[in-house]
Motif scaffolding. Structure first.
Motif, PDB file in Angstrom:
ATOM      1  N   GLN A 294      59.528 -27.098  44.458  1.00  0.00           N
ATOM      2  CA  GLN A 294      60.198 -26.224  45.414  1.00  0.00           C
ATOM      3  C   GLN A 294      59.881 -24.757  45.143  1.00  0.00           C
ATOM      4  O   GLN A 294      59.883 -23.937  46.051  1.00  0.00           O
ATOM      5  CB  GLN A 294      61.725 -26.414  45.371  1.00  0.00           C
ATOM      6  N   ARG A 295      59.588 -24.422  43.900  1.00  0.00           N
ATOM      7  CA  ARG A 295      59.282 -23.034  43.546  1.00  0.00           C
ATOM      8  C   ARG A 295      57.873 -22.625  43.959  1.00  0.00           C
ATOM      9  O   ARG A 295      57.570 -21.448  44.035  1.00  0.00           O
ATOM     10  CB  ARG A 295      59.412 -22.821  42.033  1.00  0.00           C
ATOM     11  N   PHE A 296      56.995 -23.590  44.238  1.00  0.00           N
ATOM     12  CA  PHE A 296      55.606 -23.288  44.568  1.00  0.00           C
ATOM     13  C   PHE A 296      55.494 -22.418  45.808  1.00  0.00           C
ATOM     14  O   PHE A 296      54.598 -21.600  45.913  1.00  0.00           O
ATOM     15  CB  PHE A 296      54.797 -24.568  44.775  1.00  0.00           C
TER      16      PHE A 296
ATOM     17  N   HIS B 161      64.205 -20.971  28.536  1.00  0.00           N
ATOM     18  CA  HIS B 161      62.833 -21.398  28.288  1.00  0.00           C
ATOM     19  C   HIS B 161      61.997 -21.140  29.536  1.00  0.00           C
ATOM     20  O   HIS B 161      62.526 -20.968  30.626  1.00  0.00           O
ATOM     21  CB  HIS B 161      62.784 -22.879  27.896  1.00  0.00           C
ATOM     22  N   SER B 162      60.715 -21.090  29.357  1.00  0.00           N
ATOM     23  CA  SER B 162      59.797 -20.912  30.476  1.00  0.00           C
ATOM     24  C   SER B 162      59.398 -22.264  31.038  1.00  0.00           C
ATOM     25  O   SER B 162      59.421 -23.275  30.337  1.00  0.00           O
ATOM     26  CB  SER B 162      58.539 -20.171  30.013  1.00  0.00           C
ATOM     27  N   ARG B 163      59.037 -22.270  32.319  1.00  0.00           N
ATOM     28  CA  ARG B 163      58.546 -23.485  32.948  1.00  0.00           C
ATOM     29  C   ARG B 163      57.163 -23.204  33.519  1.00  0.00           C
ATOM     30  O   ARG B 163      56.862 -22.075  33.903  1.00  0.00           O
ATOM     31  CB  ARG B 163      59.495 -23.927  34.072  1.00  0.00           C
ATOM     32  N   PHE B 164      56.327 -24.253  33.562  1.00  0.00           N
ATOM     33  CA  PHE B 164      54.932 -24.087  33.935  1.00  0.00           C
ATOM     34  C   PHE B 164      54.537 -25.088  35.014  1.00  0.00           C
ATOM     35  O   PHE B 164      55.008 -26.219  35.029  1.00  0.00           O
ATOM     36  CB  PHE B 164      54.026 -24.317  32.723  1.00  0.00           C
ATOM     37  N   GLY B 165      53.620 -24.652  35.865  1.00  0.00           N
ATOM     38  CA  GLY B 165      53.007 -25.521  36.849  1.00  0.00           C
ATOM     39  C   GLY B 165      51.542 -25.149  36.955  1.00  0.00           C
ATOM     40  O   GLY B 165      51.189 -23.974  36.884  1.00  0.00           O
ATOM     41  N   VAL B 166      50.688 -26.142  37.101  1.00  0.00           N
ATOM     42  CA  VAL B 166      49.247 -25.915  37.236  1.00  0.00           C
ATOM     43  C   VAL B 166      48.770 -26.658  38.476  1.00  0.00           C
ATOM     44  O   VAL B 166      49.077 -27.836  38.643  1.00  0.00           O
ATOM     45  CB  VAL B 166      48.474 -26.399  35.988  1.00  0.00           C
ATOM     46  N   VAL B 167      48.026 -25.945  39.328  1.00  0.00           N
ATOM     47  CA  VAL B 167      47.463 -26.548  40.524  1.00  0.00           C
ATOM     48  C   VAL B 167      45.952 -26.555  40.376  1.00  0.00           C
ATOM     49  O   VAL B 167      45.327 -25.502  40.242  1.00  0.00           O
ATOM     50  CB  VAL B 167      47.861 -25.763  41.798  1.00  0.00           C
TER      51      VAL B 167
ATOM     52  N   LEU C 143      55.906 -19.917  35.576  1.00  0.00           N
ATOM     53  CA  LEU C 143      54.510 -19.594  35.866  1.00  0.00           C
ATOM     54  C   LEU C 143      53.859 -20.697  36.672  1.00  0.00           C
ATOM     55  O   LEU C 143      53.969 -21.863  36.317  1.00  0.00           O
ATOM     56  CB  LEU C 143      53.724 -19.452  34.551  1.00  0.00           C
ATOM     57  N   LEU C 144      53.180 -20.294  37.726  1.00  0.00           N
ATOM     58  CA  LEU C 144      52.368 -21.212  38.512  1.00  0.00           C
ATOM     59  C   LEU C 144      50.927 -20.731  38.379  1.00  0.00           C
ATOM     60  O   LEU C 144      50.603 -19.617  38.769  1.00  0.00           O
ATOM     61  CB  LEU C 144      52.793 -21.212  39.980  1.00  0.00           C
ATOM     62  N   ILE C 145      50.078 -21.563  37.783  1.00  0.00           N
ATOM     63  CA  ILE C 145      48.680 -21.214  37.549  1.00  0.00           C
ATOM     64  C   ILE C 145      47.831 -22.028  38.508  1.00  0.00           C
ATOM     65  O   ILE C 145      47.851 -23.250  38.462  1.00  0.00           O
ATOM     66  CB  ILE C 145      48.287 -21.495  36.084  1.00  0.00           C
ATOM     67  N   ILE C 146      47.104 -21.325  39.371  1.00  0.00           N
ATOM     68  CA  ILE C 146      46.229 -21.972  40.348  1.00  0.00           C
ATOM     69  C   ILE C 146      44.800 -21.752  39.891  1.00  0.00           C
ATOM     70  O   ILE C 146      44.387 -20.617  39.644  1.00  0.00           O
ATOM     71  CB  ILE C 146      46.464 -21.402  41.756  1.00  0.00           C
TER      72      ILE C 146
END
Length: 102
Positions: free
Chosen positions: A11-13, A37-43, A76-79
């Motif tokens: 949902q944060r994307f 804490h930090s949360r991470f997403g990788v696309v 963090l969302l890393i594309i």
């Protein structure tokens, strides 16, 4: 696999980030969170590599590097760009370290 508490919810994307950092190989979107804490997403799209094993290789390498570099209280969302195929794993980690120092 990354623990569930460190995963960025889908949902944060689509939300508007507080900051964006561009490089030739990565786009990093930074969101604020109220957690300890930090949360991470990788696309990583299929344009990067058709093989899922290579995409998962890059995902694990990027997440390991990001967890070591970033502070607390951020999402963090890393594309990943398809140009990452030009880099080795160590060169990609160096590129991420440059991004996180900004």
């Amino acid at each position: 696999m990354i623990p569930k508490k460190l995963r960025l919810p889908r949902q944060r994307f689509s939300e508007r980030p507080i900051s964006r950092i561009n490089s030739d190989y990565f786009l990093v979107k930074i969101f604020k969170n109220e957690l300890r804490h930090s949360r991470f997403g990788v696309v990583i799209s299929a344009k990067v590599d058709k093989r899922s094993t290579r995409r998962n290789f890059w995902r694990r390498a990027i997440l390991n590097c990001a967890k070591r570099q970033i502070g607390f209280g951020k999402d963090l969302l890393i594309i990943v760009s398809p140009r990452i195929r030009e880099l080795s794993k160590s060169a990609a980690e160096q590129e991420l370290k440059k991004i996180f120092k900004i």
